[in-house]
Design a protein around this motif. Structure first.
Motif, PDB file in Angstrom:
ATOM      1  N   ALA A 104       0.783  -1.289   0.115  1.00 19.17           N
ATOM      2  CA  ALA A 104       0.011  -0.036  -0.007  1.00 19.17           C
ATOM      3  C   ALA A 104       0.936   1.180  -0.051  1.00 19.17           C
ATOM      4  CB  ALA A 104      -1.036   0.006   1.138  1.00 19.17           C
ATOM      5  N   LEU A 105       2.085   1.090   0.560  1.00 21.27           N
ATOM      6  CA  LEU A 105       2.937   2.325   0.569  1.00 21.27           C
ATOM      7  C   LEU A 105       3.651   2.922  -0.888  1.00 21.27           C
ATOM      8  CD1 LEU A 105       4.736   2.040   3.797  1.00 21.27           C
ATOM      9  CD2 LEU A 105       3.173   3.635   3.483  1.00 21.27           C
ATOM     10  N   SER A 106       3.701   1.815  -1.779  1.00 21.17           N
ATOM     11  CA  SER A 106       4.485   1.730  -2.934  1.00 21.17           C
ATOM     12  C   SER A 106       3.788   2.978  -3.742  1.00 21.17           C
ATOM     13  CB  SER A 106       4.249   0.425  -3.928  1.00 21.17           C
ATOM     14  OG  SER A 106       4.859   0.695  -5.012  1.00 21.17           O
ATOM     15  N   GLY A 107       4.674   4.169  -4.042  1.00 20.82           N
ATOM     16  CA  GLY A 107       4.251   5.291  -4.906  1.00 20.82           C
ATOM     17  C   GLY A 107       3.551   6.200  -4.076  1.00 20.82           C
ATOM     18  N   ALA A 178      -1.299  17.591  -0.194  1.00 24.68           N
ATOM     19  CA  ALA A 178      -2.391  17.419  -1.421  1.00 24.68           C
ATOM     20  C   ALA A 178      -1.783  17.878  -2.743  1.00 24.68           C
ATOM     21  CB  ALA A 178      -3.599  18.595  -0.736  1.00 24.68           C
ATOM     22  N   GLU A 179      -1.100  19.050  -2.500  1.00 30.97           N
ATOM     23  CA  GLU A 179      -0.384  19.430  -3.854  1.00 30.97           C
ATOM     24  C   GLU A 179       0.148  18.364  -4.545  1.00 30.97           C
ATOM     25  OE1 GLU A 179       2.922  22.710  -5.206  1.00 30.97           O
ATOM     26  OE2 GLU A 179       1.322  23.400  -3.906  1.00 30.97           O
ATOM     27  N   ARG A 180       1.187  17.616  -3.599  1.00 28.85           N
ATOM     28  CA  ARG A 180       2.055  16.922  -4.220  1.00 28.85           C
ATOM     29  C   ARG A 180       1.199  15.350  -4.720  1.00 28.85           C
ATOM     30  NH1 ARG A 180       7.492  16.325  -2.715  1.00 28.85           N
ATOM     31  NH2 ARG A 180       7.196  14.360  -3.768  1.00 28.85           N
ATOM     32  N   ALA A 184       0.889  13.805  -8.570  1.00 27.75           N
ATOM     33  CA  ALA A 184       0.892  12.587  -8.855  1.00 27.75           C
ATOM     34  C   ALA A 184      -0.083  11.969  -9.695  1.00 27.75           C
ATOM     35  CB  ALA A 184       1.444  11.660  -7.767  1.00 27.75           C
ATOM     36  N   ALA A 185      -1.048  12.384  -9.356  1.00 29.11           N
ATOM     37  CA  ALA A 185      -2.194  11.840 -10.036  1.00 29.11           C
ATOM     38  C   ALA A 185      -2.578  12.529 -11.491  1.00 29.11           C
ATOM     39  CB  ALA A 185      -3.808  12.058  -9.147  1.00 29.11           C
TER      40      ALA A 185
END
Length: 186
Positions: A104-107, A178-180, A184-185
């Motif tokens: 779940a932590l991946s990326g 939130a910005e990061r 990423a999305a």
């Protein structure tokens, strides 16, 4: 895009200042950001590959993985125990890092903040947590940092949600996470 941030608190005691800081983050989250404080970290057994088996995964570990898997980011709240993070947070990292490369932590964007009694506010614990999270595959948001010193005195009669400096720091961290996450999305 609304951002869902899971808050994991490394202090299990009822009057935890880090728990109060997580509650303040949920209360003062900027528009478009939702903070959910995870309940049940104390019930997650110590990581053991022998019990991390499909079909017999401990329920508490499955709930942790599910909560992390449905979050857009995780905010880790750590006190400092003997110069490092509490075992409960390291254990959460271990569970969330598995299966290797696909946990779940991946990326997943993460940030580490907190408050501690000492004069540096737990920076050693935060640094150790960032290191472990990065090795586990998370995308660590390094800045801004928030380490609030002197928690026992500072929050003796004042909840972090009512401390202007603490709230400003929380909003800054939440905004950056939130910005990061949105970047990423995209």
């Amino acid at each position: 895009m609304s951002v869902r941030i899971l808050a994991l608190v490394g202090s299990l005691r009822a009057g935890s200042h880090n728990r109060q800081l997580a509650e303040a983050a949920a209360k003062h989250a900027p528009e478009g950001v939702e903070v959910e404080v995870f309940e049940g970290l104390a019930e997650v057994p110590f990581y053991n590959e022998d019990i991390d088996v499909e079909g017999s995964l401990p329920e508490a570990a499955a709930r942790l993985r599910e909560a992390a898997g449905s979050a857009d980011a995780i905010l880790w709240f750590t006190p400092e125990y003997n110069g490092t993070m509490p075992a409960v947070l390291k254990n959460a990292i271990d569970w969330l890092s598995r299966p290797f490369g696909a946990g779940a932590l991946s990326g997943l964007p993460v940030a580490v903040i907190g408050t501690a009694y000492g004069q540096y506010g737990g920076v050693w614990a935060q640094d150790e947590a960032r290191k472990a999270l990065g090795i586990a595959g998370a995308v660590v948001v390094e800045e801004p940092k928030l380490a609030i010193a002197g928690s026992v005195v500072r929050f003796a009669e004042l909840h972090p949600a009512d401390d202007t400096e603490a709230v400003d720091g929380l909003v800054e961290v939440l905004s950056q996470v939130a910005e990061r996450t949105r970047a990423a999305a995209a």
